[in-house]
Design a protein around this motif. Structure first.
Motif, short mmCIF file in Angstrom:
data_model
loop_
_atom_site.label_atom_id
_atom_site.label_comp_id
_atom_site.label_asym_id
_atom_site.label_seq_id
_atom_site.Cartn_x
_atom_site.Cartn_y
_atom_site.Cartn_z
N UNK A 1 17.06 -63.12 6.91
CA UNK A 1 17.90 -63.65 7.99
C UNK A 1 19.17 -62.82 8.17
N UNK A 2 19.56 -62.10 7.15
CA UNK A 2 20.70 -61.18 7.28
C UNK A 2 20.40 -60.13 8.34
N UNK B 1 17.48 -68.84 -1.61
CA UNK B 1 17.44 -70.01 -2.48
C UNK B 1 17.32 -71.30 -1.65
N UNK B 2 18.10 -71.41 -0.61
CA UNK B 2 18.06 -72.63 0.21
C UNK B 2 16.70 -72.76 0.90
N UNK B 3 16.20 -71.67 1.43
CA UNK B 3 14.91 -71.73 2.13
C UNK B 3 13.79 -72.11 1.17
N UNK B 4 13.78 -71.52 -0.01
CA UNK B 4 12.74 -71.85 -0.99
C UNK B 4 12.80 -73.32 -1.38
N UNK C 1 10.59 -64.81 8.64
CA UNK C 1 12.04 -64.66 8.64
C UNK C 1 12.68 -65.57 9.69
N UNK C 2 12.11 -65.63 10.87
CA UNK C 2 12.69 -66.49 11.92
C UNK C 2 12.58 -67.96 11.55
N UNK C 3 11.49 -68.33 10.87
CA UNK C 3 11.35 -69.71 10.39
C UNK C 3 12.46 -70.03 9.39
N UNK C 4 12.74 -69.09 8.49
CA UNK C 4 13.80 -69.28 7.51
C UNK C 4 15.15 -69.43 8.20
N UNK D 1 9.27 -66.97 -0.02
CA UNK D 1 10.32 -67.71 0.69
C UNK D 1 11.70 -67.12 0.40
N UNK D 2 11.89 -66.61 -0.78
CA UNK D 2 13.15 -65.93 -1.11
C UNK D 2 13.33 -64.71 -0.22
#
Length: 473
Positions: free
Chosen positions: A221-222, A119-122, A72-75, A214-215
């Motif tokens: 992140x929320x 979506x952006x992270x994936x 999550x922190x990476x995302x 990844x999704x």
């Protein structure tokens, strides 16, 4: 069960084909039925029974991937410049309900939904070859929009398969974001099978809208933002469809604030996570039409389920009337136009499912605002009916001059607004009278009770069709 970080590149994973259900040996499920496609029992309709079934390697029932806090922190680091840091503000409901309520307004993302984050992270985690070839997914709307928009911004070709019942507004928005939109399939299950086959045939990367690791990490992140924005949180209430959102948010919050309760909410029309908990694994649940179409996922994700269960404190199922009322309340008190899924958390509070948090601090995740205009009107009317503000009755009045006018004048004197009125003569035995059917609007339930009392005093034959569907005296 695999428990490891999934932020490393997964470019080596490929879609694979396995024999069709007709060619595979029979596998009995826990309920004694043969397992079908996507967890449906044998005999459930499928798009193809003779073609090989395409399997998504990221969503494996036998080897679910559990995301970690590091994922999550990476995302959060990678998507920080591409998505909005949405506000989490104290709600006006705090003054009406003895509860300190905060609203995390994810509907303020550019496409109107939290789906942008995952979506952006994936997309960012794809290999150069995958980015060049493009991605594909099946979605009713919000995931499709998030993937289309960020694919456009990142220069990655996107194809989305949307079922025939998808909102025309959402279909057009995806086209506006330059995606290749394929409208096929009677429902999400069929649309997904079509998308997986297209991915296999064209070499596209399939990105599951709620179960891809990844999704889930991106949605988490929320949770990081919520903990930074609000202190001493007693509970976070998360709408649940496929499970990716609650999986990510729970992973983030339980690591930063272990004592905070994670509450999931889903519609009674599609309680797929509740059924999975009862079954102790994801199971197919036939969907019914729901106001919260964003939650209408017939089977929760394997990765999402495995990630969420150890972190979940409570799962709630709410009735449709409460969702409609919550949509109405958010418009009137918060000036927020949200979809049914986004209103689910407030619906749980209004229905009394979270009374154990009276006097405590609760964050509601308002996850999306992409509600169809026609559906929005229906939700407002149903919400008004649910709390007794929209009334329906028939009354028998004199068919002589001024008979109906007297009724209208009486309602006007009470401050009641007539929305619709019609006469019925043919089926009335007394030719000197007429039956009048009225739909009217009142200020609140107390006002409705006053109107009922006056009408019953003035007319001998008056019939009210409904008591409030949600509100009790």
């Amino acid at each position: 069960m695999q428990v490891s970080s999934v932020t490393t590149q997964m470019a080596s994973a490929k879609l694979t084909a396995r024999p069709s259900a007709a060619e595979r040996p029979t596998t009995a499920g826990q309920n004694g039925h043969e397992a079908g496609v996507n967890g449906a029992p044998a005999g459930a309709p499928t798009a193809a029974t003779t073609e090989p079934e395409i399997v998504d390697p990221f969503c494996n029932a036998d080897n679910p991937q559990i995301i970690t806090f590091q994922d999550v922190t990476s995302a959060a680091f990678k998507i920080r410049k591409g998505v909005e840091l949405t506000p989490c503000v104290k709600s006006h409901f705090s003054d009406l309900i003895d509860m300190d309520i905060y609203l995390k307004k994810e509907f303020l993302q550019f496409t109107g939904s939290f789906k942008e984050r995952g979506a952006r992270y994936a997309l960012l985690m794809l290999s150069d070859e995958q980015k060049k070839t493009g991605v594909i997914s099946a979605s009713l709307g919000n995931h499709a929009q998030g993937l289309s928009y960020h694919g456009w911004k990142l220069g990655i070709p996107v194809t989305v398969v949307m079922p025939l019942k998808a909102s025309l507004m959402k279909i057009q928005k995806c086209r506006n974001y330059h995606a290749n939109v394929v409208v096929q399939g009677a429902d999400m299950g069929e649309a997904k099978r079509i998308a997986l086959k297209m991915a296999h045939d064209r070499g596209l990367t399939y990105i599951n809208g709620y179960d891809h690791p990844h999704i889930m990490s991106g949605q988490g992140t929320i949770g990081l933002e919520i903990v930074e924005q609000v202190s001493d949180i007693d509970a976070v209430v998360v709408p649940v469809g496929g499970g990716g959102l609650i999986a990510g948010v729970a992973t983030a919050i339980k690591n930063l604030s272990p004592n905070t309760k994670i509450i999931g909410v889903e519609s009674e029309k599609c309680p797929s996570f509740t059924r999975a908990l009862e079954n102790k694994s994801p199971v197919f649940v036939a969907n019914q039409e729901t106001l919260a179409d964003g939650l209408a996922v017939p089977q929760v994700g394997y990765n999402a389920y495995a990630t969420t269960v150890p972190l979940l404190d409570k799962m709630i199922v709410v009735k449709e009337e409460w969702i409609a009322l919550a949509i109405l309340r958010l418009v009137e008190l918060e000036k927020c136009v949200v979809e049914g899924a986004g209103a689910a958390g407030l619906a749980a509070i209004l229905a009394g499912h979270l009374d154990e948090f009276i006097g405590k601090r609760v964050v509601l995740l308002i996850c999306g605002g992409n509600i169809d205009t026609t559906m929005f009107g229906k939700c407002l009317e149903r919400g008004m009916a649910a709390e007794g503000r929209l009334q329906r009755f028939t009354v028998t009045v004199s068919d002589g001059p001024g008979g109906v006018a007297k009724l209208c004048n009486l309602l006007a004197s009470l401050g009641v607004s007539i929305k619709d009125i019609m006469h019925e003569r043919a089926f009335i035995r007394d030719i000197h009278h007429v039956e009048v059917k009225v739909i009217c609007e009142t200020r609140d339930w107390e006002h409705s009770k006053e109107m009922r009392r006056v009408l019953q005093e003035k007319y001998s034959k008056v019939h009210f069709y409904d008591m409030p569907m949600a509100i009790t005296e």
